[in-house]
Each structure stands twice: as structure tokens, then as C-alpha cells.
Write a protein that holds these residues in place. Structure first.
Motif, PDB file in Angstrom:
ATOM      1  N   UNK A   1       0.783  -1.222   0.000  1.00 26.55           N
ATOM      2  CA  UNK A   1       0.000   0.000   0.000  1.00 26.55           C
ATOM      3  C   UNK A   1       0.810   1.264   0.000  1.00 26.55           C
ATOM      4  N   UNK A   2       2.113   1.163  -0.229  1.00 28.93           N
ATOM      5  CA  UNK A   2       2.964   2.346  -0.238  1.00 28.93           C
ATOM      6  C   UNK A   2       3.127   2.834  -1.667  1.00 28.93           C
ATOM      7  N   UNK A   3       3.052   4.136  -1.846  1.00 30.63           N
ATOM      8  CA  UNK A   3       3.267   4.718  -3.163  1.00 30.63           C
ATOM      9  C   UNK A   3       4.602   5.447  -3.138  1.00 30.63           C
ATOM     10  N   UNK A   4       5.720   4.730  -3.391  1.00 27.39           N
ATOM     11  CA  UNK A   4       7.026   5.367  -3.276  1.00 27.39           C
ATOM     12  C   UNK A   4       7.334   6.278  -4.455  1.00 27.39           C
ATOM     13  N   UNK A   5       8.375   7.065  -4.287  1.00 30.24           N
ATOM     14  CA  UNK A   5       8.785   7.963  -5.365  1.00 30.24           C
ATOM     15  C   UNK A   5       9.739   7.260  -6.297  1.00 30.24           C
TER      16      UNK A   5
ATOM     17  N   UNK B   1      15.676  21.538   3.860  1.00 33.11           N
ATOM     18  CA  UNK B   1      16.096  20.750   2.695  1.00 33.11           C
ATOM     19  C   UNK B   1      16.786  19.465   3.147  1.00 33.11           C
ATOM     20  N   UNK B   2      17.689  19.587   4.131  1.00 33.76           N
ATOM     21  CA  UNK B   2      18.382  18.413   4.645  1.00 33.76           C
ATOM     22  C   UNK B   2      17.457  17.423   5.320  1.00 33.76           C
TER      23      UNK B   2
ATOM     24  N   UNK C   1      14.073  12.216   4.788  1.00 35.47           N
ATOM     25  CA  UNK C   1      12.738  11.621   4.868  1.00 35.47           C
ATOM     26  C   UNK C   1      12.356  10.980   3.543  1.00 35.47           C
ATOM     27  N   UNK C   2      12.792  11.575   2.428  1.00 29.60           N
ATOM     28  CA  UNK C   2      12.523  10.981   1.119  1.00 29.60           C
ATOM     29  C   UNK C   2      13.224   9.644   0.968  1.00 29.60           C
ATOM     30  N   UNK C   3      14.360   9.487   1.643  1.00 32.99           N
ATOM     31  CA  UNK C   3      15.087   8.226   1.544  1.00 32.99           C
ATOM     32  C   UNK C   3      14.463   7.152   2.422  1.00 32.99           C
TER      33      UNK C   3
END
Length: 389
Positions: free
Chosen positions: A106-110, A243-244, A249-251
Motif C-alpha cells: 500500500x505504499x506509493x514510493x517515489x 532541505x536536509x 525523509x525521502x530516503x
């Protein structure tokens, strides 16, 4: 430990096989063509891997849907929960390579992005699904990891659980060649980690230090304008830190409960509180002015100590992939801030504070030295973190 070995017994296993061009992993061992339940092969292209995977449709119980995924996981412990997962996905006619951490139902990753992922192909026939892609090594932590191979459906752009148990290598594998063990520093570090480290060191190691220095010692030079300069520097710090924080969090998608992560989260909370406290300070004659100023100073000092500790904690997480003299430079910088900057300015004020003109002249010269040291530190650390062979 016993659970770990039980998992290895429950899972089907991948075995090292001899392929015509490169080492590969198959199940069953030494299988060929459609007789393989899965086959994984990676060709080394220096700074990138060419990954090739195939899997039997019947084993993974896939239906006739055109939307599906085929992926690999790399796990230190041999369990799916801690694995780094790279998936080929096909949904609504679009093929892409994405990366998630741990379970992804159910995860929609980037998407990893076209700049580091290229030559992606994903196909499916009546018997097997196949995926090939070229991916930069900075997206892999491929040393001494158990390898998983799995497949499953995609529904409405969401990744769903595999219908059948993924296959796992019995022993840890090393996707990097022997030459890669000598790859220096950033060449095997995810660029999102590098962005996080660079932004945090810039924000907290440079902007915060200069901002504190301005409010503490440069009032004699800037007069009443010091406050605007101080707040401008602090707002710049907030943008860079955001930004950092966003890049990491994106990772990881979630905040891990490690010491570095917990201390970092506390630092972010205290930073927000400090900005609010500084922006809402009472006017000079207000009864709460002195207590608010003291609280702002106390939290600022505490925050600075936490930041120093957490920078060392963060660097230690990637210690094997960065030059050791980064720690030496960081230590020298901390010593300079304490003795060269803080103590040095206090001595300067004690010696020349009674003569304003002489004090300002000496202060300007000493400030240039301090700013030079701060900038040299920041540039050196960031360059060393991002150096690529």
C-alpha cells in the motif's frame, strides 16, 4: 537469532550459479531459461550496475493483469523488514524503477528518477516476467547482504504484497566487485544522504554558528542592525535545514529509532522553538524580557552541544565510506569554536572593551579570521563528503 535461521529455512533459497558472462543467483541451482523460478544477474559498469531479473509467473501466482512488479531486496539480517527494496513496476502502461524501505504494501514510493536510472525494460509473457535496468551504485548498499527476489501485483499505482514467498540467498552476497571495495567515500553513498549531511553541516555548522556569533559579539560593529542580520541568517539556516531534513525523509520514508535520528528530531523541535521564541521576544521594558532572553540563550547553547554530538553520530553511520580525517577536521573545528571563537572574543572584550574604537577595529579583524575558519571548515567537509572517484 533463532528466528533469523527459521526464516532462512522457511524461504526458498537462491544459489550462486555460473552464467555465461557474470556470476548470478538462481533457483533451482544451475537452472536455465524458463526452468528457473527466479534468476538474478548483475553486470558491473564501474559506477553503475546493469541488473537483470526473471521470475516464473506460476510460482508468484500472478494473474493476467498488466500491472505488476518484480523486485530485489538487500537485507543485513536476512529478514524483509530491514531490507532495501528496488522494484521494477508496470502500472497503466508506465514502466519505472522505484525504491522503498522494508515492507511496502500500500505504499506509493517515489521514482528513483531518470538521472540515475536508465535503460529500463519490463516484460511479461505466458511463463515469465523479466526486468532490466541500469542503476547508479549510490542507490545500493550491496556489501554482505542477503538477496531477496520477489514479484507481485500493482493496483491503482499501489504496490501490493507478493502472493508467494520471495526467494532469499542462504548466505550474504556481495554485489560490489573487489574493485568497488576501494571506491572512495561518496561513490557508494546514496545522494540523499549526502544532501542531508551537506545541508545539515551548512545549516547548523555554518549558518547557526555565524548567527550566534553575530548576536553575541557583533553588536559593537552593527549597532541596532545586528538583530535583522541575526534573524536573516537564522531564517536562511531554517530553509537549508528543511532541505536536509526533507532529503533524508525521502530516503527512509519514516524516522528510524536510532540515537542519531532521535537526537536529530529533538534538534529540529528545539530549532523551531528557538525561532518562535526569538521572533516573539518581549519589548525591552517588559518584565519577561530578561527571562526570555536567558531561556533563548540557554536553549541555544544546549542546541549547539546537541548538534556537535549529532554531527559526529551522523558521520559515524557512514564511517566506512568517508575519509577518516573528516572526524579530525570536525574535532578541530569544535575546538576552534570553543577556544578560538568564544574564548578568544571574551579575551578581546576584556583587553580592549574600555576603548570602543580600538575594540571595534580589533573585533573586525578577529571576525574576518573567524568567518574565514567557519567557511573553510564548511567547504572542506562538504567537498570531502561529496568527492567521487
Amino acid at each position: 537469532m533463532y528466528i533469523h535461521y527459521l526464516l532462512l529455512l522457511l524461504y526458498q533459497t537462491l544459489s550462486v550459479s555460473s552464467c555465461p558472462n557474470n556470476p548470478c543467483f538462481t533457483s533451482p541451482p544451475e537452472c536455465t531459461g524458463s526452468s528457473c523460478i527466479v534468476k538474478f544477474e548483475n553486470s558491473d559498469y564501474g559506477s553503475a550496475f546493469n541488473v537483470s531479473m526473471t521470475a516464473q509467473i506460476s510460482y508468484f501466482s500472478l494473474d493476467s493483469s498488466e500491472n505488476f512488479w518484480l523486485g530485489m531486496g538487500l537485507s543485513e539480517q536476512g529478514s524483509m523488514g530491514d531490507s532495501q527494496i528496488t522494484l521494477c513496476t508496470k502500472s497503466s502502461g508506465k514502466t519505472s524503477v522505484i525504491q522503498v524501505k522494508g515492507y511496502s504494501h500500500g505504499v506509493l514510493p517515489t521514482s528513483i528518477g531518470p538521472s540515475l536510472t536508465s535503460q529500463v525494460s519490463l516484460s511479461k509473457n505466458e511463463m515469465v516476467i523479466s526486468c532490466n535496468f541500469l542503476l547508479h551504485k549510490s542507490f545500493f548498499d550491496g556489501e554482505n547482504r542477503h538477496l531477496f527476489i520477489g514479484a507481485g501485483p500493482v493496483e491503482d499505482n499501489y504496490i501490493l504484497y507478493h502472493h508467494s514467498t520471495p526467494l532469499i540467498s542462504e548466505d550474504p552476497v556481495n554485489l560490489f566487485s573487489e574493485a568497488d571495495s576501494d571506491l572512495p567515500y561518496a561513490s557508494v553513498i546514496d545522494f540523499r544522504i549526502l544532501l542531508h549531511a551537506s545541508a545539515m553541516i551548512t545549516g547548523y555548522g555554518i549558518f547557526l554558528v555565524v548567527g550566534i556569533y553575530t548576536s553575541r559579539y557583533l553588536k559593537a560593529i552593527f549597532g541596532s542592525a545586528w538583530y535583522k542580520i541575526h534573524t536573516s541568517i537564522m531564517y536562511g539556516m531554517v530553509i537549508i535545514v528543511a532541505v536536509g531534513f526533507g532529503s533524508i525523509l525521502l530516503k527512509v520514508r519514516t524516522i528510524n529509532a536510532g540515537v542519531h535520528e532521535l537526537v536529530g528530531f529533538l534538534i529540529i523541535c528545539l530549532t523551531i522553538f528557538q525561532i518562535i521564541l526569538g521572533g516573539c521576544r518581549p519589548y525591552k521594558k517588559h518584565s519577561a524580557r530578561n527571562s526570555t532572553t536567558f531561556l533563548h540563550l540557554f536553549i541555544g547553547c544546549f542546541l549547539l552541544i546537541l548538534i556537535v554530538i549529532n554531527i559526529f553520530l551522523g558521520l559515524s553511520k557512514i564511517q566506512s565510506k568517508i575519509p577518516n580525517h573528516i572526524f579530525v577536521i570536525q574535532g578541530i573545528y569544535v575546538i576552534w569554536i570553543v577556544f578560538g571563537s568564544i574564548l578568544g572574543n571574551e579575551v578581546l572584550k576584556h583587553l580592549y572593551g574600555n576603548d570602543h574604537n580600538v575594540y571595534v577595529k580589533k573585533l573586525k579583524l578577529y571576525t574576518m579570521i573567524n568567518i574565514g575558519v567557519i567557511l573553510m571548515y564548511g567547504c572542506t567537509i562538504i567537498i570531502l563528503l561529496n568527492v567521487v572517484d
